[in-house]
Design a protein around this motif. Sequence first.
Motif, PDB file in Angstrom:
ATOM      1  N   GLU A  55      -7.181 -14.518  11.110  1.00  0.00           N
ATOM      2  CA  GLU A  55      -5.742 -14.431  11.397  1.00  0.00           C
ATOM      3  C   GLU A  55      -4.913 -14.921  10.212  1.00  0.00           C
ATOM      4  O   GLU A  55      -3.882 -14.335   9.863  1.00  0.00           O
ATOM      5  N   VAL A  56      -5.360 -16.016   9.567  1.00  0.00           N
ATOM      6  CA  VAL A  56      -4.638 -16.545   8.388  1.00  0.00           C
ATOM      7  C   VAL A  56      -4.674 -15.542   7.250  1.00  0.00           C
ATOM      8  O   VAL A  56      -3.646 -15.251   6.591  1.00  0.00           O
ATOM      9  N   GLU A  57      -5.843 -14.931   6.995  1.00  0.00           N
ATOM     10  CA  GLU A  57      -5.961 -13.953   5.925  1.00  0.00           C
ATOM     11  C   GLU A  57      -5.101 -12.717   6.194  1.00  0.00           C
ATOM     12  O   GLU A  57      -4.464 -12.153   5.297  1.00  0.00           O
ATOM     13  N   ALA A  58      -5.084 -12.309   7.449  1.00  0.00           N
ATOM     14  CA  ALA A  58      -4.270 -11.127   7.779  1.00  0.00           C
ATOM     15  C   ALA A  58      -2.791 -11.413   7.546  1.00  0.00           C
ATOM     16  O   ALA A  58      -2.043 -10.560   7.060  1.00  0.00           O
ATOM     17  N   ALA A  59      -2.354 -12.647   7.906  1.00  0.00           N
ATOM     18  CA  ALA A  59      -0.951 -13.006   7.677  1.00  0.00           C
ATOM     19  C   ALA A  59      -0.627 -13.045   6.186  1.00  0.00           C
ATOM     20  O   ALA A  59       0.441 -12.599   5.742  1.00  0.00           O
ATOM     21  N   GLU A  60      -1.566 -13.580   5.382  1.00  0.00           N
ATOM     22  CA  GLU A  60      -1.343 -13.645   3.927  1.00  0.00           C
ATOM     23  C   GLU A  60      -1.270 -12.253   3.317  1.00  0.00           C
ATOM     24  O   GLU A  60      -0.420 -11.976   2.459  1.00  0.00           O
ATOM     25  N   ARG A  61      -2.167 -11.350   3.766  1.00  0.00           N
ATOM     26  CA  ARG A  61      -2.119  -9.980   3.223  1.00  0.00           C
ATOM     27  C   ARG A  61      -0.832  -9.278   3.624  1.00  0.00           C
ATOM     28  O   ARG A  61      -0.225  -8.539   2.839  1.00  0.00           O
ATOM     29  N   ALA A  62      -0.382  -9.528   4.847  1.00  0.00           N
ATOM     30  CA  ALA A  62       0.872  -8.881   5.267  1.00  0.00           C
ATOM     31  C   ALA A  62       2.037  -9.377   4.426  1.00  0.00           C
ATOM     32  O   ALA A  62       2.940  -8.608   4.040  1.00  0.00           O
ATOM     33  N   ALA A  63       2.031 -10.688   4.122  1.00  0.00           N
ATOM     34  CA  ALA A  63       3.117 -11.258   3.278  1.00  0.00           C
ATOM     35  C   ALA A  63       3.064 -10.695   1.880  1.00  0.00           C
ATOM     36  O   ALA A  63       4.110 -10.377   1.266  1.00  0.00           O
ATOM     37  N   VAL A 100       1.832  -7.811   0.943  1.00  0.00           N
ATOM     38  CA  VAL A 100       2.253  -6.399   0.992  1.00  0.00           C
ATOM     39  C   VAL A 100       3.789  -6.310   1.071  1.00  0.00           C
ATOM     40  O   VAL A 100       4.446  -5.505   0.414  1.00  0.00           O
ATOM     41  N   ALA A 101       4.364  -7.200   1.879  1.00  0.00           N
ATOM     42  CA  ALA A 101       5.843  -7.202   2.006  1.00  0.00           C
ATOM     43  C   ALA A 101       6.499  -7.562   0.683  1.00  0.00           C
ATOM     44  O   ALA A 101       7.528  -6.996   0.293  1.00  0.00           O
ATOM     45  N   ALA A 102       5.931  -8.556  -0.010  1.00  0.00           N
ATOM     46  CA  ALA A 102       6.507  -8.954  -1.314  1.00  0.00           C
ATOM     47  C   ALA A 102       6.419  -7.845  -2.324  1.00  0.00           C
ATOM     48  O   ALA A 102       7.366  -7.579  -3.102  1.00  0.00           O
ATOM     49  N   THR A 103       5.312  -7.161  -2.341  1.00  0.00           N
ATOM     50  CA  THR A 103       5.115  -6.042  -3.300  1.00  0.00           C
ATOM     51  C   THR A 103       6.108  -4.923  -3.014  1.00  0.00           C
ATOM     52  O   THR A 103       6.714  -4.357  -3.914  1.00  0.00           O
ATOM     53  N   SER A 104       6.291  -4.642  -1.754  1.00  0.00           N
ATOM     54  CA  SER A 104       7.255  -3.582  -1.411  1.00  0.00           C
ATOM     55  C   SER A 104       8.655  -3.957  -1.811  1.00  0.00           C
ATOM     56  O   SER A 104       9.461  -3.117  -2.268  1.00  0.00           O
ATOM     57  N   SER A 105       9.017  -5.248  -1.729  1.00  0.00           N
ATOM     58  CA  SER A 105      10.365  -5.720  -2.079  1.00  0.00           C
ATOM     59  C   SER A 105      10.579  -5.603  -3.578  1.00  0.00           C
ATOM     60  O   SER A 105      11.672  -5.201  -4.015  1.00  0.00           O
ATOM     61  N   LYS A 106       9.577  -5.933  -4.428  1.00  0.00           N
ATOM     62  CA  LYS A 106       9.720  -5.826  -5.873  1.00  0.00           C
ATOM     63  C   LYS A 106       9.898  -4.381  -6.297  1.00  0.00           C
ATOM     64  O   LYS A 106      10.686  -4.070  -7.205  1.00  0.00           O
ATOM     65  N   LYS A 107       9.197  -3.479  -5.676  1.00  0.00           N
ATOM     66  CA  LYS A 107       9.305  -2.055  -6.037  1.00  0.00           C
ATOM     67  C   LYS A 107      10.699  -1.542  -5.740  1.00  0.00           C
ATOM     68  O   LYS A 107      11.242  -0.682  -6.445  1.00  0.00           O
ATOM     69  N   LYS A 108      11.263  -2.003  -4.699  1.00  0.00           N
ATOM     70  CA  LYS A 108      12.618  -1.539  -4.388  1.00  0.00           C
ATOM     71  C   LYS A 108      13.618  -2.094  -5.383  1.00  0.00           C
ATOM     72  O   LYS A 108      14.629  -1.477  -5.705  1.00  0.00           O
TER      73      LYS A 108
END
Length: 507
Positions: A489-497, A499-507
Amino acid sequence: MSLKDKAWEEVQIKAFTHWVNTYLSQRDLKVENLTADFGDGLRLIALLEILTGLKLTKKYNKAPKNRVNYIENIHLGLMLLKDAKKMAKGYSIGAEDFADGNLKLILGFLWMLLRTFRQFGSAEGESDEGKYEDILLSWVKETIAEYELPVHDFSHSFADGRVLLALLHRYDSSFVDYESVDGSKKSENVTQAFNTAEEKISIPQLLDAATVAAGNADERSMVLYVSLIQNAFAAKARAGELESTKTGFSSKMSELKAQLEASETEKAEFASKNESLQKQIDELKAKLQEQIELNEQLRKKNSDLEAENDALRKSGSDANTQTTYLNEKLDVMKQMLQTETDEKTELASKKESLEHQVSKLKKEKAELEAEREHLQKEREALEHEQKGMMESMERFNKAKQSMEAQYQQRADMELKGLEVLRKNLVEHLGDMHTWKKYLEQDREYKADSIQNVTEKAIASASFEDQCTQLSQALASENTRLQQLLKEREVEAAERAAAVAATSSKKK
């Protein structure tokens, strides 16, 4: 079949026919043909009930008409041996063998019964374990020990006939004049023993006297013959025990009868005394009534005398002499009246005493009646208790068999249930192992080694140890799975964060 085998077969038939009939006679039954008379199962059931001491509870056909009925009866009879746990190991005879009249198997079955239900009367602490022939020979030695005869085997030891005559003399001293027995007259002694046994206790002659006297007797035949003599001793002992029991019961009944008769005698004596006392009371009452009437007459005479005295006094002085006479007569009459009064008082006292005695006798009669009723109740209670004990024994045996069957059935079901539970635990542990591998995949660190407890690994342990090990392994694996789930669960939360950060930088 050779002549020797045929002769041996005839010996067995005669011996076992007699042996079986010694028991069946208790129920007014007998066999004449071993191959035919056991065929319907009725005599077989009666024999086995007597030998085992058990009662066949299952319903059987008491008037069998066909082969099916015969086989059913015989099968139920043989079940008595299994219930009594008396069937010899390795020996088997079927109901069809009896129905078909298989003489060889029937004789073998009777041999098994003779050996199984032997009755040698061992002393307390001794055992009947051992070879039948050896035990029978020991019984012969013990029975005629006081005759000081050598007994080593079933051929030469019996050749001069003295051992057989000693056994018969020991059975009943009136059968044989043992003091006159001459050991040198072998054939004559053996013949006398065989004839006496046949005439006195109905034991058939199984061997030739001359052959026995020559020391060439077939030992198997001699064993059977001596077994019949020993069975006669056992039957005599059983009859003695039965007679003793019957005598004790008769003695108790006679005692109760004597007590009842004594009670009746005392009752009759009391009635006689009561009648006598009643007559005495009636006589005293009559005398008392006569005394009362006499007193009344005296009072009247006294009144007449007093009236006469008054008249004389009035008549003048010349009547003084007559007056004095009358006064003296009056005094005498008064004394008589006083005497009668005293007698009346004494009679009243005697009446009261007699009435007290009557009351006491009535009380004693009531006590005797109560005692008689009590003795009658004791007699009825004794008979009822005897009947109740027999019924209680039958109920106890039935309840014991039922409880043993229920206990065995429950134990089998619990073992089956525990075995299923153990297998389920092993399968569940395997499933947890699979999930643990799945949760540890794609990890950058090496996972701890998993304790994979399998049925093969714990097969050598006891059932309780297997359950304990499986329980501990399940607890350990459950803890590890919880930890892996949280890490996932911790790893899944970290990967989701991420992924969200990467998407924000691209925008």
